[in-house]
Motif scaffolding. Structure first.
Motif, PDB file in Angstrom:
ATOM      1  N   ALA A 185       0.838  -1.205   0.000  1.00  0.00           N
ATOM      2  CA  ALA A 185       0.000   0.000   0.000  1.00  0.00           C
ATOM      3  C   ALA A 185       0.869   1.250   0.000  1.00  0.00           C
ATOM      4  CB  ALA A 185      -0.937  -0.008   1.210  1.00  0.00           C
ATOM      5  N   GLU A 195      -6.002  17.295  -0.622  1.00  0.00           N
ATOM      6  CA  GLU A 195      -5.727  17.180  -2.051  1.00  0.00           C
ATOM      7  C   GLU A 195      -4.264  16.782  -2.198  1.00  0.00           C
ATOM      8  OE1 GLU A 195      -5.982  17.135  -6.101  1.00  0.00           O
ATOM      9  OE2 GLU A 195      -7.631  17.372  -4.674  1.00  0.00           O
ATOM     10  N   HIS A 201       1.812  13.152  -5.897  1.00  0.00           N
ATOM     11  CA  HIS A 201       1.444  12.516  -7.162  1.00  0.00           C
ATOM     12  C   HIS A 201       2.651  11.841  -7.810  1.00  0.00           C
ATOM     13  CE1 HIS A 201      -2.746  13.401  -7.846  1.00  0.00           C
ATOM     14  NE2 HIS A 201      -2.573  14.660  -7.512  1.00  0.00           N
ATOM     15  N   LEU A 204       3.466   8.640  -5.878  1.00  0.00           N
ATOM     16  CA  LEU A 204       2.446   7.621  -6.119  1.00  0.00           C
ATOM     17  C   LEU A 204       2.566   7.044  -7.528  1.00  0.00           C
ATOM     18  CD1 LEU A 204      -0.085   5.985  -5.556  1.00  0.00           C
ATOM     19  CD2 LEU A 204      -1.449   8.037  -6.039  1.00  0.00           C
ATOM     20  N   ASP A 205       2.664   7.917  -8.522  1.00  0.00           N
ATOM     21  CA  ASP A 205       2.722   7.445  -9.911  1.00  0.00           C
ATOM     22  C   ASP A 205       3.936   6.557 -10.151  1.00  0.00           C
ATOM     23  OD1 ASP A 205       0.434   8.867 -10.380  1.00  0.00           O
ATOM     24  OD2 ASP A 205       1.416  10.532 -11.404  1.00  0.00           O
ATOM     25  N   ARG A 208       3.578   3.215  -8.173  1.00  0.00           N
ATOM     26  CA  ARG A 208       2.592   2.341  -8.829  1.00  0.00           C
ATOM     27  C   ARG A 208       3.154   1.743 -10.119  1.00  0.00           C
ATOM     28  NH1 ARG A 208      -2.863   5.127  -8.942  1.00  0.00           N
ATOM     29  NH2 ARG A 208      -3.619   3.610  -7.411  1.00  0.00           N
ATOM     30  N   PRO A 219      -4.033  -0.911  -6.443  1.00  0.00           N
ATOM     31  CA  PRO A 219      -5.368  -0.347  -6.683  1.00  0.00           C
ATOM     32  C   PRO A 219      -5.621   0.863  -5.784  1.00  0.00           C
ATOM     33  CG  PRO A 219      -5.527  -2.334  -5.351  1.00  0.00           C
ATOM     34  CD  PRO A 219      -4.080  -2.222  -5.776  1.00  0.00           C
ATOM     35  N   ASP A 220      -6.600   1.663  -6.166  1.00  0.00           N
ATOM     36  CA  ASP A 220      -6.941   2.850  -5.375  1.00  0.00           C
ATOM     37  C   ASP A 220      -7.297   2.487  -3.938  1.00  0.00           C
ATOM     38  OD1 ASP A 220      -6.493   4.446  -7.553  1.00  0.00           O
ATOM     39  OD2 ASP A 220      -8.601   4.634  -8.109  1.00  0.00           O
ATOM     40  N   ALA A 221      -7.847   1.301  -3.731  1.00  0.00           N
ATOM     41  CA  ALA A 221      -8.218   0.871  -2.376  1.00  0.00           C
ATOM     42  C   ALA A 221      -6.997   0.684  -1.483  1.00  0.00           C
ATOM     43  CB  ALA A 221      -9.010  -0.431  -2.441  1.00  0.00           C
ATOM     44  N   SER A 222      -5.814   0.585  -2.107  1.00  0.00           N
ATOM     45  CA  SER A 222      -4.571   0.423  -1.337  1.00  0.00           C
ATOM     46  C   SER A 222      -3.805   1.734  -1.215  1.00  0.00           C
ATOM     47  CB  SER A 222      -3.684  -0.631  -2.013  1.00  0.00           C
ATOM     48  OG  SER A 222      -4.306  -1.900  -1.996  1.00  0.00           O
ATOM     49  N   VAL A 223      -4.478   2.836  -1.509  1.00  0.00           N
ATOM     50  CA  VAL A 223      -3.860   4.161  -1.430  1.00  0.00           C
ATOM     51  C   VAL A 223      -4.634   5.020  -0.441  1.00  0.00           C
ATOM     52  CG1 VAL A 223      -3.307   6.283  -2.689  1.00  0.00           C
ATOM     53  CG2 VAL A 223      -2.994   4.057  -3.802  1.00  0.00           C
ATOM     54  N   ILE A 225      -4.466   8.990   1.658  1.00  0.00           N
ATOM     55  CA  ILE A 225      -3.882  10.333   1.566  1.00  0.00           C
ATOM     56  C   ILE A 225      -4.075  11.034   2.901  1.00  0.00           C
ATOM     57  CG2 ILE A 225      -3.980  12.568   0.416  1.00  0.00           C
ATOM     58  CD1 ILE A 225      -5.104  11.098  -2.032  1.00  0.00           C
TER      59      ILE A 225
END
Length: 336
Positions: A185, A195, A201, A204-205, A208, A219-223, A225
């Motif tokens: 994660a 934000e 970003h 993360l990018d 990933r 996946p977004d569920a593992s991120v 903020i």
């Protein structure tokens, strides 16, 4: 040709004199689009406020302005410490200009371009500065050093301290995969309004994409903020830890956030690193004390270099813009 007046600026920008005055005095009570229209009018007319004309006539102030998104963030504090240490024995003092939003940062820089109340300017968090603002600083000949993620292509002259946050994120991904982790994660750094900021970003990018190269999805569920604090990280990581298949490893955008994750995991009875591996970013002073695995980005050294670069530009001992890319190293300790 007569010098432009505040009345000329107000007429060209189609606003009241009071609104022009608010922009000149860096008030928050002006909409961003209105502020930009007024600043464009000031640029076009080459308007200089009367009080500032006196300031401009002075040769120097022996002041270096540092614009920073936080004066409490641990990594920025260490970078500032390096800057302060570099000023020992010089004639210069530091003036801090904290900001909380990109618009506020650009507004501060516009104000400093107008009044020339500093001899040089350092921006920590240069990823959120727009090109117009940088050109405005260059037009008014203020020596500028910016901390950025990669060299910019802006058409103006300024020095840069480059920190490749994306490379650090890729290091973290490679390390966790080499350790055998597959459920991984990410906890990113956000502005106070949650934000994700530009560096968040970038991390993360890159994290990933590198995991994808290893055949591991993020996946977004593992991120998650969180704003920059242990408490926020502690709160936001809960959603990741209560999952039916929680991650076995988390990469945090900062050491401060990594500490919040460790606290949350241990309160849930999880062992670090046996149940959950944690990697931070920054290598702040406490990281070695708590044996945190992290990405070292030479914080004090980068702070020292920003001051050396800006003084060289002020005193004209160096005439060309300088650029230094800070080395990144993954420091393996006990948390991953």
């Amino acid at each position: 040709m007569d010098e432009a007046t505040i009345y000329d600026v107000a007429r060209l920008a189609r606003v009241s004199i009071a609104t022009v005055s608010r922009v000149i005095n860096n008030s928050d009570r002006v909409k961003p689009e209105t502020r930009e229209r007024i600043l464009s009018a000031i640029d076009s007319l080459k308007f200089v406020p009367k009080a500032d004309a006196v300031t401009r006539a002075r040769k120097d102030h022996n002041r270096i302005g540092i614009i920073t998104p936080s004066i409490t963030d641990d990594a920025l504090v260490e970078r500032l410490r390096g800057a302060v240490m570099a000023l020992v024995g010089t004639a210069y003092e530091i003036v801090l200009f904290p900001f909380d939003t990109p618009d506020r940062c650009n507004a501060i820089m516009a104000r400093l371009a107008l009044n020339r109340s500093v001899d040089g300017l350092i921006v920590l968090g240069g990823w959120i500065i727009d090109e117009k603002t940088i050109k405005r600083i260059a037009t008014h000949s203020i020596p500028l050093v910016i901390g950025v993620d990669k060299q910019t292509s802006f058409d103006c002259s300024f020095s840069q301290i480059v920190i490749d946050h994306g490379a650090g994120a890729r290091m973290a991904a490679d390390y966790l995969v080499e350790k055998g982790h597959r459920r991984i994660a990410f906890l990113g750094d956000a502005f106070p309004d949650n934000e994700l900021n530009s560096i968040g970003h970038i991390k993360l990018d890159n994290f990933r994409q590198r995991l994808a190269q290893h055949g591991i999805p993020l996946p977004d569920a593992s991120v998650a903020i969180a704003a920059q604090s242990m408490e926020q990280a502690y709160e936001k990581v809960q959603s990741l830890l209560i999952h039916s298949e929680p991650p076995t490893a988390i990469f945090a955008s900062s050491d401060t956030q990594a500490i919040g994750i460790i606290n949350a995991a241990q309160e849930r009875g999880m062992s670090v690193p046996d149940d959950l591996a944690v990697i931070g970013f920054d290598d702040i002073s406490i990281a070695e004390h708590i044996k945190l695995t992290t990405i070292n980005q030479a914080l004090k050294e980068s702070g020292r270099l920003t001051v050396e670069f800006v003084i060289a530009a002020i005193e004209k001992t160096v005439f060309e813009p300088q650029c230094s890319e800070m080395p990144l190293r993954l420091i393996p300790r006990k948390t991953a």
